[in-house]
Design an enzyme around this catalytic site. Structure first.
Site, PDB file in Angstrom:
ATOM      1  N   GLU A 103      19.291 -33.168 -38.727  1.00  0.00           N
ATOM      2  CA  GLU A 103      19.208 -33.039 -40.426  1.00  0.00           C
ATOM      3  C   GLU A 103      20.331 -31.842 -40.471  1.00  0.00           C
ATOM      4  O   GLU A 103      20.549 -31.769 -41.300  1.00  0.00           O
ATOM      5  CB  GLU A 103      17.805 -32.379 -40.858  1.00  0.00           C
ATOM      6  CG  GLU A 103      17.372 -31.814 -42.175  1.00  0.00           C
ATOM      7  CD  GLU A 103      17.617 -32.696 -43.413  1.00  0.00           C
ATOM      8  OE1 GLU A 103      18.497 -32.331 -43.979  1.00  0.00           O
ATOM      9  OE2 GLU A 103      17.784 -34.337 -43.337  1.00  0.00           O
ATOM     10  N   GLU A 110      26.631 -33.446 -45.627  1.00  0.00           N
ATOM     11  CA  GLU A 110      26.679 -34.102 -47.868  1.00  0.00           C
ATOM     12  C   GLU A 110      27.330 -32.627 -48.395  1.00  0.00           C
ATOM     13  O   GLU A 110      27.937 -32.649 -49.759  1.00  0.00           O
ATOM     14  CB  GLU A 110      25.050 -33.606 -47.735  1.00  0.00           C
ATOM     15  CG  GLU A 110      24.692 -35.236 -47.039  1.00  0.00           C
ATOM     16  CD  GLU A 110      22.327 -34.922 -48.028  1.00  0.00           C
ATOM     17  OE1 GLU A 110      22.559 -34.225 -48.369  1.00  0.00           O
ATOM     18  OE2 GLU A 110      22.540 -36.015 -48.023  1.00  0.00           O
TER      19      GLU A 110
END
Length: 156
Positions: A103, A110
């Protein structure tokens, strides 16, 4: 002050379609170059500080990271409380950390894509979707490992 290594390197202009990234020689060391000169405990402390900044940023800006953090905290407490064999406990803790690591990487990916451009682009979509797919696989792994571990206790 000595020039950083490679300061006099000229850009590769063989490909006309590629815009040169560097048109003048570097005369002052970059921020990153200055940090690389740190040695010993100073460098370790700086790196630790940057890691803490990364955790804080991910927790503050990403709901998915917050959710995974709390889920995995509960799972690690459950690992401690349940009477699993030591090897099973180690595998479950490893899988929990792996989901948080993926993550964090996905969040960084991102952020990098969004920094480059917030416009919709097929390659940006692929980058974000691949990061999401990696996280999905790690969560599927975590779920499967927990099901196998719980079945070893005959709780299912």
């Amino acid at each position: 002050m000595a020039k950083p290594k490679g300061a006099d390197i000229k850009p590769n202009l063989d490909n006309d379609a590629q815009a040169p990234l560097l048109t003048t020689p570097i005369t002052t060391p970059s921020f990153a170059y200055q940090l690389k000169g740190k040695k010993g405990w100073s460098r370790v402390l700086k790196a630790g500080g940057y890691s803490l900044d990364g955790f804080r940023a991910a927790y503050r800006t990403e709901a998915a990271f917050r959710q995974l953090f709390w889920l995995n905290l509960i799972l690690v407490v459950a690992v401690i409380a349940l009477p699993f064999a030591l090897t099973i406990k180690m595998i479950l803790v490893f899988a929990s950390f792996l989901s948080l690591i993926v993550e964090l990487i996905n969040t960084g990916l991102e952020a990098s894509v969004d920094h480059t451009s917030t416009a919709q682009h097929p390659l940006a979509k692929i980058a974000k979707d691949v990061g999401s797919a990696a996280q999905f696989l790690v969560l599927l792994l975590l779920f499967c490992l927990w099901m196998i571990a719980l079945s070893s206790l005959s709780l299912l």
